[in-house]
Write an enzyme that holds these catalytic residues in place. Structure first.
Site, PDB file in Angstrom:
ATOM      1  N   TYR A  90      47.960  10.308  67.259  1.00  0.00           N
ATOM      2  CA  TYR A  90      46.887  10.384  68.249  1.00  0.00           C
ATOM      3  C   TYR A  90      47.316   9.598  69.484  1.00  0.00           C
ATOM      4  O   TYR A  90      48.471   9.651  69.882  1.00  0.00           O
ATOM      5  CB  TYR A  90      45.580   9.888  67.623  1.00  0.00           C
TER       6      TYR A  90
ATOM      7  N   LYS B 277      40.304  34.826  50.728  1.00  0.00           N
ATOM      8  CA  LYS B 277      41.379  35.441  51.513  1.00  0.00           C
ATOM      9  C   LYS B 277      42.377  34.366  51.948  1.00  0.00           C
ATOM     10  O   LYS B 277      43.596  34.576  51.919  1.00  0.00           O
ATOM     11  CB  LYS B 277      40.778  36.120  52.744  1.00  0.00           C
TER      12      LYS B 277
END
Length: 780
Positions: free
Chosen positions: A37, A92
């Site tokens: 970060y 999926k």
């Protein structure tokens, strides 16, 4: 109701749902945080600002697909809405990850306005490398995909259309070859005019079908020129100039029927009226338009495929979308075009013509698959599908000019794809397949336990083992009924108190233990009521069962003690030893001894190493053995290190062909770079996968930490050196753990009598060998 109950339990157990997000970079220190970060993250941000293509270098975009749905056409459930469709979209994602290592975020959009869905996908383009449209009803799905392909610079693929079309087209090519017909000559009737039907027809036309040989039907009958009822612009493209008005009329003399509609839509009379050697793709789910039994009852020359896994020739979209996106992402394709879809068709068709490997045959109960009327489409679990389809997609993308990052070396690309399949999981599958090749009887003393009963169901259904359940028969059958489990006679239930050989078992146990404090009356009590583990072990000893698996309801000592008393260790061994398989994504490690020998001497360490290597080979893994210590090849002089060093020398004398070295520290053993750079004299050819610990304390601590903190699946404890196969479950093991251990027990039983002794010579077995020692053991 049983399947629904199992499905709900599957989705709700542990972490809810089926997916999670895992960080791919370390974030353990302040330095890690500053790179992940602020302030370090600013650098890739600025790089991407200057060159947007760098997003593929510095972010997950290149391996991330959005599965987008509004839930208006979910599987066979219809318009159930975006939220209710979320389990399907998560599923999926699981398939994308399992079969092609593609990461997925499922995006459920609460709108039936196609323009809103189009705009949402367009706004998501910076995030994803591709978009898989899913379960969106026709005709809106056609418009949505068309607009997105026009306006977006990443692949967009509606799997309900093109996935079914690709798999069925591969099957059609092979079916036509088998019946001696050409696609440009055949007459095809398609029942259904939705997303899948439209895509199937378009792909068949691109493969050579003539439009004048096509009749498409919907719920109103034949789609013909001049019809107005129920028409739209997509149906209009396939309107035929024909006097035919019903499906029954259209079926007469046709060569191929595609069913993309509903159960029972194709009747036996229609099949009877078709041309010689008719081909039927009955793809309605979950129930096809006509079953193979119904079709074959009418005529013997019919070739039929369905969407069902319990029939030959399954049209399963999982053979397509994971590999299509894999190839498209890997070349950064801007679209999935017709050339790429046809490349997938031909790759799958060719794969079905190849000799099917034994591993695939074993996965389906040792059924031998060879190209023919019952095998025109590859099996979903064929690992070669990724290696054929993804490269074909990548090459077609390059050849058609839509690849932004062409692959220079396709052979290296295929090797990369192989590495994505996860070697360790495949190894577990191979173990199960090996067990299925010759199932053995496995006795479960805790036959009344619910987990054992659920595991027994899986063992029977998958053909892994023939379970013997010990316990009160009425109680077991009552529990089975409450769990809605029907084992269809696949198990044997024995109540020890009523068993015909009870007295014989009790007498034999008495003879074994009469000078070790056991009376005949106590032996009878043990066998009849007190210890089903003793009873089960006697079954294995006497050959009435091939292996025993116990411990899910008992502590380790109470399970191993009867095994040592009744079955005992192999002749010539100093002890029984414990082993754990630690399963990571890409590797499997064997850790020994983790459960039995508390403070082994050099001879026992050598014995552990040889037995562990033998067990690895039995499971078809080539062992590379490291004898672990606090010392690296003499760096520390201490009696413990000296003991390990002596054990290495013993092993090299007893098993000169074994790849082994030591003493060495754990990181040296498993990091080949450390091993080769610092100790070039080592005899290990590769990083170790069999780790032998200097004492039980270190081994036991290590495997438990790896299981709890390292993310490894622990399979064991596997007992080594027993006269006959006995393995122990842990309290708290889940159903899959029990199934995996049962598979190992079966493989062990298959090899019983063929293993080597610690001296490296063939083992000799007596019919009922007397236990030679109860050994020393610790809790697992």
């Amino acid at each position: 109701m049983k399947k629904m109950s199992d499905a709900l339990q599957y989705h709700a157990t542990g972490r809810k749902g089926k997916i999670e997000v895992i960080a791919t970079k370390p974030c353990q220190t302040a330095q890690d945080l500053s790179l992940a970060y602020s302030p370090g993250v600013a650098e890739p941000c600025l790089a991407i600002e200057q060159n947007p293509e760098d997003a593929y270098q510095y972010t997950a975009k290149g391996n991330l697909v959005a599965v987008v749905s509004n839930g208006t056409a979910v599987l066979g459930l219809g318009n159930i809405g975006a939220l209710a469709g979320k389990p399907v979209m998560e599923g999926k994602g699981v398939l994308f990850k399992r079969f092609a290592d593609v990461d997925v975020f499922d995006i459920e959009l609460n709108s039936e306005d196609p323009d809103e869905i189009i705009r949402a996908c367009q706004l998501l383009e910076p995030t994803f490398g591709g978009i898989n449209l899913e379960d969106i009803k026709a005709p809106e799905c056609f418009y949505i995909e068309e607009e997105l392909k026009k306006t977006m610079n990443i692949p967009v693929f509606h799997d309900d259309q093109h996935g079914t079309a690709i798999i069925s087209a591969a099957g059609l090519i092979n079916a036509l070859e088998l019946v001696g017909k050409k696609i440009e000559d055949v007459k095809i009737v398609v029942n259904g005019a939705g997303a899948s039907a439209n895509a199937c027809v378009n792909l068949a036309l691109s493969l050579g079908l003539k439009l004048e040989n096509l009749i498409m039907c919907d719920t109103k009958g034949v789609i013909y020129k001049g019809r107005t009822e129920g028409m739209n612009k997509y149906k209009e493209r396939f309107a035929a100039d024909t006097p035919l008005r019903t499906l029954e009329e259209a079926a007469v003399g046709c060569d191929v029927m595609y069913g993309l509609s509903s159960k029972g839509a194709i009747t036996p009379a229609m099949v009877r009226s078709m041309a010689p050697n008719p081909i039927i793709f009955a793809m309605a789910n979950p129930d096809p338009e006509i079953t193979p039994e119904e079709a074959h009852a009418v005529r013997g020359d019919v070739l039929i495929a369905t969407g069902r896994s319990d029939y030959p020739n399954q049209v399963n979209n999982v053979l397509g979308f994971p590999f299509i996106f894999r190839g498209a992402l890997d070349v950064r394709a801007t679209t999935i075009n017709e050339e790429m879809k046809k490349a997938a068709v031909f790759a799958l068709a060719e794969l079905a013509r190849e000799e099917c490997p034994d591993s695939v045959c074993r996965a389906y109960g040792n059924v031998k698959f060879s190209f023919g009327r019952d095998y025109i489409i590859p099996k979903p679990f064929d690992p070669r599908a990724l290696l054929r389809v993804a490269p074909a997609i990548a090459k077609a993308a390059m050849d058609s000019g839509v690849a932004r990052q062409p692959i220079a070396d396709m052979n290296k690309y295929v090797e990369h794809l192989e590495s994505l399949q996860g070697k360790s999981k495949e190894t577990l599958r191979q173990i199960i397949n090996k067990a299925k090749s010759d199932p053995k009887t496995v006795v479960f003393p805790e036959g009344e336990n619910e987990k054992v009963l659920r595991a027994a169901q899986m063992l029977v259904e998958q053909g892994i083992a023939r379970p013997i359940l010990l316990g009160n028969e009425d109680k077991i059958r009552c529990t089975l009924k409450s769990l809605e489990i029907d084992l269809n006679g696949g198990v044997t239930i024995i109540d020890p108190a009523n068993y015909e050989n009870l007295e014989s078992y009790a007498n034999e146990l008495f003879l074994l233990r009469q000078r070790k404090g056991l009376t005949l009356s106590e032996s009878r009590r043990l066998m009849a009521r007190k210890s089903r583990t003793h009873f089960g072990c006697m079954m294995v000893r006497r050959g009435d069962a091939d292996a025993l698996l116990a411990g899910v309801d008992a502590n380790y000592a109470d399970t191993i003690r009867p095994a040592l008393q009744v079955i005992g260790k192999q002749e010539g061994l100093s002890s029984v030893h414990g082993l754990y398989m630690m399963v990571f994504k890409q590797e499997i490690y064997f850790l020994a001894d983790t459960t039995v020998c508390i403070d082994p001497d050099a001879a026992e360490l050598a014995e552990t190493a040889i037995l562990a290597a033998e067990k690895a080979r039995m499971l078809e893994i080539e062992p590379s053995v490291a004898m672990l210590s606090m010392s690296n090849f003499g760096s520390v002089r201490h009696p413990q290190a000296d003991r390990v060093r002596s054990a290495v020398e013993m092993v090299k004398k007893r098993a000169p062909g074994l790849d082994i070295d030591g003493e060495m520290q754990a990181d040296t053993a498993v990091v080949s770079e450390l091993l080769q750079a610092n100790f070039p004299f080592t005899t290990l050819k590769k990083a170790a996968n069999v780790l032998v610990f200097p004492d039980l304390t270190s081994g036991n601590i290590c495997y438990k930490l790896l299981r709890q903190l390292g993310g490894a699946d622990a399979i064991g404890p596997i007992l080594m050196g027993m006269n006959k196969p006995v393995h122990i479950l842990q309290q708290g093991d889940d159903v899959l753990d029990i199934v995996n251990m049962a598979a190992i027990a079966v493989v062990d039983a298959q090899n019983c009598g063929r293993s080597a002794t610690a001296a490296g010579a063939p083992a000799t077995r007596k019919a009922h060998p007397a236990p030679t020692s109860e050994g020393v053991f610790a809790g697992a």
